[in-house]
Design a protein around this motif. Structure first.
Motif, PDB file in Angstrom:
ATOM      1  N   ILE A   1      40.989 -20.839 -10.217  1.00  8.42           N
ATOM      2  CA  ILE A   1      40.053 -19.620 -10.175  1.00  8.42           C
ATOM      3  C   ILE A   1      40.141 -19.254 -11.818  1.00  8.42           C
TER       4      ILE A   1
ATOM      5  N   TYR B   1      36.770 -13.801  -4.564  1.00  5.80           N
ATOM      6  CA  TYR B   1      37.899 -13.693  -3.472  1.00  5.80           C
ATOM      7  C   TYR B   1      37.909 -15.081  -2.687  1.00  5.80           C
TER       8      TYR B   1
ATOM      9  N   ARG C   1      44.294 -15.210  -3.361  1.00  2.00           N
ATOM     10  CA  ARG C   1      43.073 -15.363  -4.209  1.00  2.00           C
ATOM     11  C   ARG C   1      43.105 -16.840  -4.739  1.00  2.00           C
TER      12      ARG C   1
ATOM     13  N   GLY D   1      39.820 -16.007 -12.915  1.00  2.00           N
ATOM     14  CA  GLY D   1      40.301 -14.641 -13.190  1.00  2.00           C
ATOM     15  C   GLY D   1      39.241 -13.554 -13.009  1.00  2.00           C
ATOM     16  N   HIS D   2      37.828 -13.908 -12.358  1.00  4.68           N
ATOM     17  CA  HIS D   2      36.971 -12.900 -12.215  1.00  4.68           C
ATOM     18  C   HIS D   2      37.216 -12.268 -11.044  1.00  4.68           C
ATOM     19  N   TYR D   3      36.965 -10.756 -11.162  1.00  8.56           N
ATOM     20  CA  TYR D   3      37.445 -10.206  -9.771  1.00  8.56           C
ATOM     21  C   TYR D   3      36.521 -10.573  -8.524  1.00  8.56           C
TER      22      TYR D   3
END
Lengths: 639, 597
Positions: free
Chosen positions: A127, A134, A101, A129-131
């Motif tokens: 990033i 990707y 990620r 930290g949002h799901y």
């Protein structure tokens, strides 16, 4: 004895003549790779090692080396673990590289014990930290650098809207072997499939907001591929991208009220546009429209891997073409690329369905088989399994297919894999060509719009019977042309095409000599009930139940319903009595909508009616009204 | 998008109930022992290595036991309790042993179990064994804690206990066992709903009672207490009248469509129940009853209802849901008078797919949350299987990791490496600044948040967590007191290398220096950290502690954050700026220290 032989031959011929249509598995076979129980093989990356082992990375953070992978009992060895949702894998100069990620990692087995001891951070990127953020790759460019792409995030209240809240989300970045990062191109939403084609970087995006359907695109430095969220970083000094958000929003209303999800509107205040048209309106700004569209529901629901057939013919007749995976539909499509006026365009075709889970990654094995791995966790897929790894093998038998479709100054030229029945192929009434496009707008996906029939005025078969030159009216640049040689059969065995439609993205009509054939006028087409035989045979969803006692005479037969559902690609997402990408028709029936309500919902679906399904249904109002009526009534009759 | 219920945590406000803070300015709460071991002080201090040593600072506020050969009485409360909740801080001397007896009969063990790998009934927080004398002394039953959540001696620890007394009929025969509803040590759940078949070893009496005192064991070792609170929950819960119901069949979009109609079915039932309707969907129902509220005050109403609903309590509409049919559990706090209070619940449901459930609970100032629904009306089950990761071998696992302070989330670490250990002592390393962001005791990780469906990319520690300063370990003088989590010098993450047991050593470059950062677990007790720094800049320091409270205990031991944890280091210095303190070591070629917790 002789009589016996003749009888058998007759029987065999007879069997074929009776009309047993060819199916995909006659030509390509899917073989499961035996995986030890307990290994959660949610494949996120595949890479063939020089010694014939296959390396596989997973969403669970593991890297396995699968030894003797072409055998019935491959040996699994855990090489590395603890990585953060790996969605790619590549082998370069003795090391495995993978995108987690948040970083590109090089895995090093220092002491040769078959396990990684060194997890080197080649480059760590921001990033939030949002799901959904990707990161994919790496794919290795001709200069040895690593290409990485990254998903956008989504809003909180406006959960439908893609966002780029930290630098380079929605971008392709290039990382040099010594860890220097260069932002490369922007405008991506869900750039899961990336790959090198002819030494050029290509990627595939997923249908969603701003992306009307799946597609593959050539990506060059400074390009903008459509999704505006990533343009937040376009004005950074290191960015090569010239496009800015305001330029997009001057042409397209962003409808970015965080409390109102933009739904499809037929006529808006600002005139409709496509990304192709926007590129024409703003030339030299790097706007890149797709090289080849993958029509939604047929080929491009959740586009995953790109893989070039470099088998030189050992994997069948499609050498040099690009295979494209789809996670939601558990299938692989095929793309033929050509260059016209210096830019890429071409045709997409259906290729192979029936994989056990979502198709996420493909790569070549050491024996010219294709390794296909995937997962469907979080999104669902036609394939019912949670994850798995399979091999796709060519049987050696050549299917009757449209091998390639090339744009001509006045139409198209179809190249077939096997000689055609000359009489049928020369009859213009055996071809159906229409064209349409997808809107470029902030709505999730797009229906097919501006649809027109394209009359076929001439068909000329080549001397060897392998090519047919079609003269087609009303060609439109920037449009997808659907070419269906419905009535064409192969010369030998009189087989229909295994896959009956080519979707040609006509970015440019080439200059050149017109076909030298007398033009005819095609007969008007009656609305036939005939099923497209190749499509019917090859979808994994042939589950329409047998006809039961009819409730009302006005409801169509199951057979007719199946034909319509196949033709209109409903079966890409729905099964009759089982949950798939969308709800089962029996479940829809239980809601006790009126027929009129179902007709309205087919045209304008309400995803909020089915909150447990993650993929919204696209509007299907473009379908013939009569078919919608028939299907609505039939759906309501399902128990 | 389906959300799983693992995220549901009910925070029950303590202010709801009648809580007593034990005055610790004298021993008046307790019965006179006529012995000198129990005393009042203002603070206590223990030595990590000296058995049983606990030294006092005179004053008031804490309760201390310093037993000797003649003074080693147990301490028994004057007041007696039935059901109650208790919470307190306690500090153990090294290798010490005590116990908190509920009703003087059921012991929750207090013990120095620091470093014990597999805690048993005799370890900290365990429910001690029972004891028989016939035919000979024989220990049995007891209940081991789920995890070893015990901290090092000399540190303040926190225990919470919820207890339900045994129940007796009018003749005095026991009809229900005593129950330990919950024990939490330092925030980690050790026991839930454990029935006690009888008193544990060493009670004040072997008979069981409806009410009994609190007893603290005083004859085994030195221990200190503070912040002791007891909430008396001995009163009976509110009683509820039979429920009268009306059911209307059909598809309704609002109560106006049915409330004045004639009911299709009506009747009376004992408890609140959704299944007075024969149909699972396509119905509406109105349930009416009354509570007899024992004591006026704030009550917590809890409900989980499938279908749209309106709840009226004491004539006031306290909640309505007119859109969703799939509903999570909800709570409302309501002020209720003593005496009769009417309840009216209206439910209407048209979707087949939404769950059929009607759960209703009420909690009062002096009674615990009590269910008033029938057994079939609400099934206490979850279809989501948790996905757990253990560290039976050293395990490295990257995920997002949320950091919390005082129960509130402060940050999501996005480049986090979690390292688990069979010693059940684990940590999270933040690659973005080279800090140990937290350590925890217990099991390793709950990975359900990242692997259930799409997940959110994060995992959670399972056990007791100690947050540490999430700041760059290496720092120049000018940034020594900075709380920023961002490295202010040029910084490059280089990843990590693992040894043959899969223990990682982290690597990074900072301001021209090359750093390797090796953290190892020793003896199931502490973290040992060794930084090797090449080409450190002049004046660069390693910050091994950053807090408002750092005290030196002896030559190389420091205690931080109000006796939350220890740092051991040779040659460390405390520097102060205003209220901020920082504990540093010079950035030498090799820097070593330990974290003891």
């Amino acid at each position: 004895m002789k009589k016996y032989h003749v009888l058998i031959c007759l029987l065999l011929m007879g069997t074929r003549l009776i009309g047993q249509k060819p199916v995909e598995s006659d030509y390509y076979k899917i073989a499961k790779i035996a995986t030890p129980e307990g290994i959660v093989l949610e494949v996120g990356g595949l890479a063939l090692l020089p010694n014939g082992d296959m390396a596989a990375s997973t969403r669970r953070g593991d890297v396995y080396i699968i030894e003797n992978p072409n055998s019935t009992r491959p040996y699994f060895r855990k090489f590395a673990s603890g990585l953060h949702e790996i969605l790619g894998l590549a082998y370069k100069d003795g090391f495995l590289y993978c995108a987690q990620r948040g970083e590109l990692t090089r895995l090093v087995d220092k002491n040769g014990d078959g396990k990684a001891e060194r997890y080197e951070t080649v480059y760590s990127w921001p990033i939030s930290g949002h799901y959904h953020e990707y990161s994919y790759g790496p794919k290795i460019g001709p200069d040895g650098s690593f290409y990485i792409t990254g998903n956008v995030a989504f809003g909180n209240t406006d959960w439908w809207a893609g966002k780029s809240t930290v630098p380079w989300r929605g971008w392709t970045i290039k990382i040099s072997p010594d860890g220097k990062m260069e932002p490369f191109a922007a405008g991506m939403r869900s750039p899961c499939g990336i790959g090198m084609v002819d030494g050029e970087f290509f990627y595939g995006d997923n249908q969603g907001d701003w992306q009307g359907s799946g597609f593959i695109s050539h990506v060059e430095k400074g390009d903008f591929l459509g999704h505006p969220a990533s343009l937040n970083w376009a004005d950074r000094p290191e960015s090569p991208v010239k496009m800015r958000k305001e330029m997009v929003f001057n042409i397209v209303d962003p409808r970015d009220n965080p409390l109102v999800k933009p739904e499809y509107v037929e006529t808006e205040a600002k005139p409709m546009t496509t990304i192709y048209e926007m590129a024409k309106t703003l030339p030299n700004m790097g706007i890149k429209s797709p090289a080849v569209w993958l029509p939604y529901g047929v080929l491009g629901v959740s586009t995953s891997e790109l893989l070039v057939d470099d088998s030189k013919g050992k994997f069948g007749p499609f050498a040099g073409q690009v295979f494209v995976g789809d996670q939601g539909m558990s299938k692989i499509a095929r793309v033929f690329l050509e260059k016209v006026n210096g830019r890429y365009q071409g045709a997409s075709f259906d290729f192979m369905s029936g994989f056990r889970s979502g198709v996420l990654r493909m790569t070549w094995g050491s024996d010219n088989s294709m390794f296909v791995g995937g997962t469907n966790r979080g999104w669902g897929s036609i394939g019912r399994e949670d994850f798995g790894l399979e091999r796709l093998l060519f049987t050696g038998k050549t299917p009757f297919e449209m091998k390639a479709v090339r744009a001509m100054p006045d139409g198209f030229e179809i190249e077939f894999t096997l000689p055609v029945n000359r009489k049928l192929a020369a009859d213009i009434n055996n071809y159906d060509v229409s064209s349409y496009i997808y809107k470029y707008h902030p709505v999730y996906g797009s229906p097919m719009v501006n649809r027109k029939e394209n009359p076929v005025r001439g068909a000329q078969v080549s001397a060897d019977g392998l090519k047919v030159r079609l003269v087609v009216d009303n060609l439109r640049e920037g449009y997808i042309h659907s070419i269906v040689p419905e009535g064409v059969l192969s010369e030998v065995e009189s087989n229909p095409l295994l896959h009956g439609t080519a979707y040609y993205t006509l970015n440019a009509i080439p200059a050149g000599a017109k076909a030298n054939i007398p033009l005819q006028t095609p007969k008007p087409k009656a609305k036939k009930e005939l099923t497209d035989p190749s499509k019917e045979a090859n979808t994994p969803d042939n589950q329409t139940k047998e006809a039961g006692p009819k409730i009302a005479a006005s409801i169509i037969s199951d057979k007719e319903a199946k034909a319509l559902l196949t033709k209109h690609t409903c079966l890409a997402c729905h099964k009759v009595n089982e949950k798939a990408v969308g709800p089962a028709y029996t479940e829809v029936a239980k809601r006790k909508y009126t027929n009129a309500q179902i007709e309205a919902l087919i045209a304008m679906p309400k995803p909020s009616n089915w909150p447990e399904y993650s993929t919204p249904m696209p509007p299907m109002g473009h379908l013939p009204k009569g078919d919608i009526k028939k299907l609505a009534a039939w759906i309501n009759a399902q128990k | 998008m389906k959300k799983t219920l693992w995220t549901l945590v009910l925070f029950i406000p303590m202010a709801l109930q009648a809580q007593t803070s034990l005055p610790l300015k004298d021993l008046s709460f307790w019965q006179n022992t006529n012995k000198a071991n129990w005393q009042i002080a203002s603070d206590a201090q223990a030595d990590l290595s000296q058995h049983g040593v606990l030294s006092l600072i005179p004053g008031t506020g804490i309760l201390v036991n310093l037993p000797d050969k003649t003074n080693k009485a147990n301490l028994i409360s004057a007041k007696e309790y039935g059901d109650f909740d208790a919470s307190f801080d306690f500090m153990m001397a090294a290798e010490s042993n005590s116990g908190f007896y509920l009703q003087g009969r059921y012991e929750i063990q207090l013990m120095d179990s620091w470093g014990v790998k597999n805690p048993g009934t005799g370890d900290c927080g365990g429910i001690y064994k029972r004891r028989k004398f016939i035919p000979q002394e024989y220990l049995y039953e007891g209940h081991a804690p789920r995890v070893n959540a015990c901290l090092a001696p000399g540190l303040w620890q926190h225990m919470e206990i919820s207890f339900q007394a045994p129940r007796f009929d009018a003749q005095g025969t026991k009809i229900a066992n005593a129950k330990v509803l919950m024990v939490k040590l330092n925030g980690a759940v050790l026991h839930e709903n454990v029935e006690l078949t009888g008193p544990t070893g060493g009670p004040i009496a072997e008979t069981e009672v409806a009410k009994g005192p609190i007893m603290i064991q005083g004859d085994h070792g030195a221990v200190a207490f503070r912040n002791m609170e007891i909430t008396d929950l001995s009163n009976l819960p509110a009683t509820m009248d039979p429920v009268s119901y009306q059911v209307f069949y059909g598809v309704f979009t609002s109560p106006e469509e049915f409330k004045d109609k004639k009911a299709d079915v009506s009747g009376v039932t004992e408890k609140i129940s959704w299944d007075v309707s024969a149909k699972p969907f396509g119905f509406a129902e109105i349930l009416k009853t009354s509570f007899e509220i024992p004591k006026a005050g704030k009550h917590q109403v809890e409900f989980e209802i499938g279908g749209k609903h309106i709840i009226k309590l004491n004539g006031v509409e306290i909640y309505k849901e007119l859109i969703q049919e799939n509903n999570r559990r909800r709570t409302e706090i309501v002020d209720l008078p003593a005496g009769k209070v009417a309840l009216e619940i209206t439910v209407f449901k048209k979707n087949k797919s939404s769950a059929n459930k009607l759960g209703f609970w009420l909690k009062g100032p002096e009674f615990r949350s009590t269910a008033y629904h029938s057994f079939g009306s609400f099934l206490n089950s979850s279809s989501d299987d948790p996905i757990l990761m253990d560290a039976k071998n050293p395990t490295i696992f990257r995920s997002f990791m949320d950091l919390y302070k005082n129960g509130k989330k402060t940050k999501r670490v996005v480049h986090a490496v979690n390292v688990g250990n069979p010693a059940n002592l684990h940590y999270t390393y933040d690659l973005d600044n080279g800090s140990i962001a937290q350590i925890w005791k217990g099991d390793f990780l709950n990975t359900t948040p990242m692997w259930d469906s799409r997940g959110d990319g994060s995992s959670r520690p399972r056990g007791v967590v100690l947050g540490l300063p999430n700041v760059p370990s290496l720092s120049l003088q000018e940034n020594l007191f900075s709380q920023s989590d961002v490295v202010s010098e040029p910084y490059k993450i280089k990843g990590y290398e693992v040894d043959q047991d899969e223990n990682p050593t982290f690597l990074y470059e900072i301001g021209g220096a090359d750093v390797t950062d090796k953290i190892r677990i020793v003896d199931h007790k502490y973290l040992d950290r060794t930084l090797k720094i090449k080409n450190a800049k002049a004046g660069q320091k390693v910050r091994i502690g950053l807090s408002t409270d750092i005290k030196q205990v002896n030559e190389n031991t420091f205690v931080l954050d109000g006796k939350s944890y220890y740092i051991q280091a040779t040659g460390a210095t405390i520097e102060t700026q205003g209220l901020s303190k920082v504990l540093t070591l010079p950035a030498a070629e090799q820097v070593h220290y330990s974290i003891l917790w």
